[in-house]
Design an enzyme around this catalytic site. Sequence first.
Site, short mmCIF file in Angstrom:
data_model
loop_
_atom_site.label_atom_id
_atom_site.label_comp_id
_atom_site.label_asym_id
_atom_site.label_seq_id
_atom_site.Cartn_x
_atom_site.Cartn_y
_atom_site.Cartn_z
N GLN A 133 -14.23 2.81 1.14
CA GLN A 133 -13.73 2.51 0.04
C GLN A 133 -13.31 3.75 -1.09
O GLN A 133 -14.16 4.52 -1.25
CB GLN A 133 -14.58 1.50 -0.90
CG GLN A 133 -13.77 0.90 -2.26
CD GLN A 133 -14.72 -0.26 -2.86
OE1 GLN A 133 -15.61 -0.53 -2.39
NE2 GLN A 133 -14.02 -0.61 -3.99
N ASP A 139 0.98 -0.98 -0.15
CA ASP A 139 0.04 0.03 0.02
C ASP A 139 0.95 1.24 0.09
O ASP A 139 1.92 1.36 0.78
CB ASP A 139 -0.96 0.19 1.12
CG ASP A 139 -2.12 1.04 1.07
OD1 ASP A 139 -3.20 0.65 0.98
OD2 ASP A 139 -1.77 2.11 1.11
N HIS A 175 -10.16 -5.17 -3.70
CA HIS A 175 -8.87 -5.37 -3.01
C HIS A 175 -9.34 -5.87 -1.62
O HIS A 175 -10.08 -5.13 -0.87
CB HIS A 175 -7.96 -4.25 -3.11
CG HIS A 175 -8.63 -2.82 -2.64
ND1 HIS A 175 -9.71 -2.23 -3.25
CD2 HIS A 175 -8.36 -2.41 -1.50
CE1 HIS A 175 -9.76 -1.03 -2.59
NE2 HIS A 175 -9.00 -1.27 -1.49
N HIS A 235 -7.22 -5.83 1.88
CA HIS A 235 -6.06 -5.27 2.76
C HIS A 235 -5.43 -6.35 3.72
O HIS A 235 -6.14 -7.03 4.37
CB HIS A 235 -6.23 -3.95 3.73
CG HIS A 235 -6.76 -2.79 2.90
ND1 HIS A 235 -6.22 -1.63 2.91
CD2 HIS A 235 -8.21 -2.56 2.37
CE1 HIS A 235 -6.94 -0.57 2.20
NE2 HIS A 235 -7.88 -1.21 1.81
P1 5GP Z 1 -9.67 1.58 0.15
O1 5GP Z 1 -9.86 2.71 0.99
O2 5GP Z 1 -10.24 1.67 -1.31
O3 5GP Z 1 -9.90 0.06 0.59
O4 5GP Z 1 -8.09 1.32 0.03
C1 5GP Z 1 -7.49 1.75 -1.17
C2 5GP Z 1 -5.98 2.04 -0.64
O5 5GP Z 1 -5.12 2.10 -2.02
C3 5GP Z 1 -5.46 2.91 0.29
O6 5GP Z 1 -5.00 2.04 1.67
C4 5GP Z 1 -4.56 3.57 -0.35
O7 5GP Z 1 -3.46 4.07 0.51
C5 5GP Z 1 -4.10 2.87 -1.45
N1 5GP Z 1 -3.49 3.48 -2.73
C6 5GP Z 1 -4.21 4.61 -3.13
N2 5GP Z 1 -3.45 4.87 -4.48
C7 5GP Z 1 -2.46 3.99 -4.53
C8 5GP Z 1 -1.30 3.89 -5.62
O8 5GP Z 1 -1.23 4.66 -6.35
N3 5GP Z 1 -0.41 3.10 -5.17
C9 5GP Z 1 -0.42 2.08 -4.02
N4 5GP Z 1 0.42 1.12 -3.94
N5 5GP Z 1 -1.57 2.16 -3.38
C10 5GP Z 1 -2.55 3.17 -3.33
#
Ligand code: 5GP
Length: 112
Positions: free
Chosen positions: A92, A29, A98, A100
Site C-alpha cells: 500500500q 489508475d 481503495h 483496485h
Molecule cells: P496502492 O499501492 O496504495 O494499493 O495503490 C495506489 C495506486 O494509486 C497505485 O496503483 C498508483 O499507480 C495509483 N496512483 C498514485 N498516485 C496517483 C494519482 O495521482 N492519480 C491516480 N489516478 N492514481 C494514482
Amino acid sequence: MPTIFERIIARELPATFVYEDDLCVAFQDLHPVADMHLLLVPKKAIPRLVDAKPEDQALLGHLLVKAGEIAAAQGYGEAFQVRIHNGAGAGQTVFHLHLHLLGGQQKRAETH
Ligand code: 5GP
C-alpha cells in the site's frame, strides 16, 4: 495532510473518473497494470482496510457491489479482480482505502 485520493475526490488534482456517487468514486489508475485498472475509493478517508470500523460495514458492502457494477459497465463483468493492499508491507502506497479493479490483460504480476 490530505492524501492524493482526497485531493482527487475534491477535484484539486485531475483524474479520469468513470463513476461517482454519494459514497465513492472510481477513476483510472495513473499507472495501469491491466487493460482495466480502476481505483474504487470511498469518499470517507479510512486509511487502511484494517482501520475500518463496524459502522463502515455498509460502506464496504457498497464498494463491493459497485465494484461488480463498474467492472460490468467497463465490459469485464465475467472476469475481473478486486485487490486491496493493506499496509506498506503489502504494497500500500496511498493510505486512503481503495480497491483496485483489474480486468483484461495484465502487464505485470505486481500492481505497482
Ligand atoms: P496502492 O499501492 O496504495 O494499493 O495503490 C495506489 C495506486 O494509486 C497505485 O496503483 C498508483 O499507480 C495509483 N496512483 C498514485 N498516485 C496517483 C494519482 O495521482 N492519480 C491516480 N489516478 N492514481 C494514482
